[in-house]
Structures are given as C-alpha cells and as structure tokens.
Design a protein around this motif. Structure first.
Motif, PDB file in Angstrom:
ATOM      1  N   THR A  13      -7.989  -5.117 -13.501  1.00  0.00           N
ATOM      2  CA  THR A  13      -6.930  -4.144 -13.768  1.00  0.00           C
ATOM      3  C   THR A  13      -7.590  -2.777 -13.794  1.00  0.00           C
ATOM      4  O   THR A  13      -8.700  -2.622 -14.317  1.00  0.00           O
TER       5      THR A  13
ATOM      6  N   GLN B 246      -3.217  -0.750 -11.212  1.00  0.00           N
ATOM      7  CA  GLN B 246      -3.252  -1.880 -10.289  1.00  0.00           C
ATOM      8  C   GLN B 246      -3.681  -3.136 -11.053  1.00  0.00           C
ATOM      9  O   GLN B 246      -4.327  -3.051 -12.101  1.00  0.00           O
TER      10      GLN B 246
ATOM     11  N   SER C 129       0.849  -1.192   0.000  1.00  0.00           N
ATOM     12  CA  SER C 129       0.000   0.000   0.000  1.00  0.00           C
ATOM     13  C   SER C 129       0.883   1.241   0.000  1.00  0.00           C
ATOM     14  O   SER C 129       1.897   1.292   0.693  1.00  0.00           O
TER      15      SER C 129
ATOM     16  N   GLN D 207      -5.222  -7.080  -9.766  1.00  0.00           N
ATOM     17  CA  GLN D 207      -5.526  -8.006  -8.672  1.00  0.00           C
ATOM     18  C   GLN D 207      -6.232  -9.249  -9.187  1.00  0.00           C
ATOM     19  O   GLN D 207      -7.167  -9.160  -9.993  1.00  0.00           O
TER      20      GLN D 207
ATOM     21  N   PRO E  41      -7.097  -2.123  -1.944  1.00  0.00           N
ATOM     22  CA  PRO E  41      -5.791  -1.900  -2.568  1.00  0.00           C
ATOM     23  C   PRO E  41      -5.522  -0.406  -2.769  1.00  0.00           C
ATOM     24  O   PRO E  41      -6.398   0.327  -3.254  1.00  0.00           O
TER      25      PRO E  41
ATOM     26  N   PRO F  47      -1.196  -2.789  -4.275  1.00  0.00           N
ATOM     27  CA  PRO F  47      -1.957  -2.582  -5.497  1.00  0.00           C
ATOM     28  C   PRO F  47      -2.071  -3.802  -6.392  1.00  0.00           C
ATOM     29  O   PRO F  47      -2.984  -3.876  -7.222  1.00  0.00           O
ATOM     30  N   ASN F  48      -1.164  -4.761  -6.218  1.00  0.00           N
ATOM     31  CA  ASN F  48      -1.186  -5.951  -7.062  1.00  0.00           C
ATOM     32  C   ASN F  48      -1.349  -7.235  -6.258  1.00  0.00           C
ATOM     33  O   ASN F  48      -1.139  -8.327  -6.789  1.00  0.00           O
TER      34      ASN F  48
ATOM     35  N   PRO G  60      -0.315   2.172  -7.167  1.00  0.00           N
ATOM     36  CA  PRO G  60       1.031   1.787  -6.763  1.00  0.00           C
ATOM     37  C   PRO G  60       1.860   2.858  -6.061  1.00  0.00           C
ATOM     38  O   PRO G  60       2.819   2.529  -5.365  1.00  0.00           O
TER      39      PRO G  60
END
Length: 280
Positions: A264, A273, A65, A275, A180, A108-109, A183
């Motif tokens: 995305t 991001q 984060s 996930q 999230p 973020p990912n 980035p």
C-alpha cells in the motif's frame, strides 16, 4: 481536477472525481484520459464543466491507469539524496534516465506479478509527472507550463534483472504490472507545493518508505527541462521522478517481495494504491 479512468482492463472510461470523491462520467466530453485530453485547451474545457451535471458512476468500479497509452514512460534513478546513500552510491551529478516499457503500466489496485525466476522484486513509491504539451528544448523557467498534472507511481523493480544480468536497467523495470499509475491524475492546480509532497509505502502493513520531495536532488522543472534536451516529450508521456529511502534493496539484510504480500502506498494530494503480489 482529479481525472480517473474506470472499468474493466482494456475498456476503461474517462471520469473525474467530484467534491465528494464520487466518479462522474466524462465519456460525452472526451474519449479517454490521454494526450489529446491533456492539452491545455482540453483541460480548460473539462474544468469548466459542472461535475453535478455529469452522470454519477455507481458502485465501486476498478480503476485503470490514470493515463491511457503514454508514448513514453521515463524514469529517474537515484534522485533522492537519502535513497542514493542507502544504496551505497554517490548522488549523481546529472539525472540518471532509464525507460520503463509501456506494457508495465497497470491500474493502481491491480495485482502485481513477480516474474518467473525472480528473487529480488522490490518496491519504489514515486511522484509521476504527466506531460500535457509537446516539450522540446524547454528551459527550467517554462518547464512546468508543459505539465498537465501529477500521479502516484509504483516503480516496481527486479533488482537482479536490473543490475546482475548485464546491460541497462530496463529489463529489471519492465515486467508486466511493474508500473501502477493512479488512482487519479491531479491537474497542476491541485498540488500546492511540488517541493513538499510526502510519500510512503507499506508492505503487509509495515512501513517501509517514508520520504518527502524536499530531498529530491533534481526537482520537477529541472527534470522536464533536462529530459527535453535529449528527447521530445509528448502529451501523455509519464516521468517517474525517483524514490525516497526504504526500498528492499537498501535494507540490511535486503528484503524482497513474495507472492501473497500486499503493498500500500500514497502521496500528498495523489491518493493511495494497493497491490497484491502474485506469481507470474
């Protein structure tokens, strides 16, 4: 500046992105990207550094984060006129506020969990505002002076928990990984026009959300000022400012996330991001 936190979960280090997008380590200058580091004087000291003088981080480390340990994660509901319409609700006369528990915050990912018993997990790309100076009873004219910067937020939501289980929205917003952030944190000078930020979100490569902050009902300065009338905003606090249209709840028929799917998302000046959905 674009400030990041990198490394294994729970052991992230502070960094900044240089002009070529490489991470430069800030550990010799700040302990973390937190409320202390986001004070105006601390940000000025970081801005004065020559990125080339900082150690370059090699490889492709995990990003945490963008903000460490925020005291509050405040969200604004139905703050885009076109999103309010897609949910069948009238645009609110005043900002709708709710809290997202801090345990929801993740990188973020990082993978995002679908809660046990969930059938309506949904996505929401948002502009996040990060406070840099303690704000209490501030006016709209001065509100942006209290902001350290901005970050991309995915306000993941479980709609049945949110609206069909009684009480307020918080329990539909606060599952682990439902927040999230990143980035990076873009300091105020990085964003030229808060009223012209494009936001988008895809699920498995299919565009779901397309929006722009110009359709926000309440702008950033209004929100910071408004929230500060009800609670003191502390350095490091995050405000998620609402989502544009295209959420799963608003589709006809509604569509929700399943394990294995990939979100995305991105926003002008705030990066992207990615996930993967996993079952909790």
């Amino acid at each position: 500046m674009r400030l990041v936190r990198y490394g294994a979960a729970g052991a992230e280090k502070p960094g900044l992105l240089d002009g070529e997008g490489a991470i430069r380590d800030l550990s010799a200058h700040v302990c973390d990207i937190d409320g202390v580091a986001l004070a105006p004087s601390a940000l000025a000291q970081l801005a004065a550094l020559d990125p080339a003088s900082l150690p370059k981080v090699m490889g492709d480390p995990r990003l945490g984060s963008a903000i460490a340990r925020p005291g509050k994660f405040i969200c604004v509901g139905l703050n885009y006129a076109d999103h309010a319409r897609e949910t069948g609700k009238e645009p609110p006369a005043e900002p709708i506020l709710f809290a997202k528990a801090s345990n929801a915050i993740c990188g973020p990912n990082d993978d995002v969990e679908i809660p046990r018993g969930s059938e309506k997990t949904d996505w929401e790309v948002e502009l996040g505002v990060v406070i840099g100076t303690r704000a209490k009873y501030v006016s709209e004219d001065e509100a942006l002076d209290y902001v350290a910067g901005y970050a991309l937020v995915n306000d993941v939501s479980e709609r049945a928990f949110q609206s069909e289980r009684g009480g307020q929205w918080t329990k539909g917003k606060s599952h682990d990984t439902f927040g999230p952030v990143g980035p990076w944190l873009a300091t105020r000078d990085e964003i030229a026009d808060l009223a012209d930020i494009d936001l988008w979100l895809d699920v498995d490569g299919e565009r779901r959300q397309t929006g722009n902050t110009r359709t926000m009902i309440f702008g950033v300065a209004t929100l910071v000022s408004y929230i500060s009338q009800f609670m003191t905003l502390e350095p490091g606090d995050i405000i998620a400012t609402g989502t544009p249209p295209g959420v799963g709840l608003g589709m006809k028929p509604p569509v929700f996330l399943k394990p294995g799917q990939v979100m995305t998302l991105g926003a002008t000046g705030l990066g992207e991001q990615r996930q993967r959905m996993v079952q909790a």
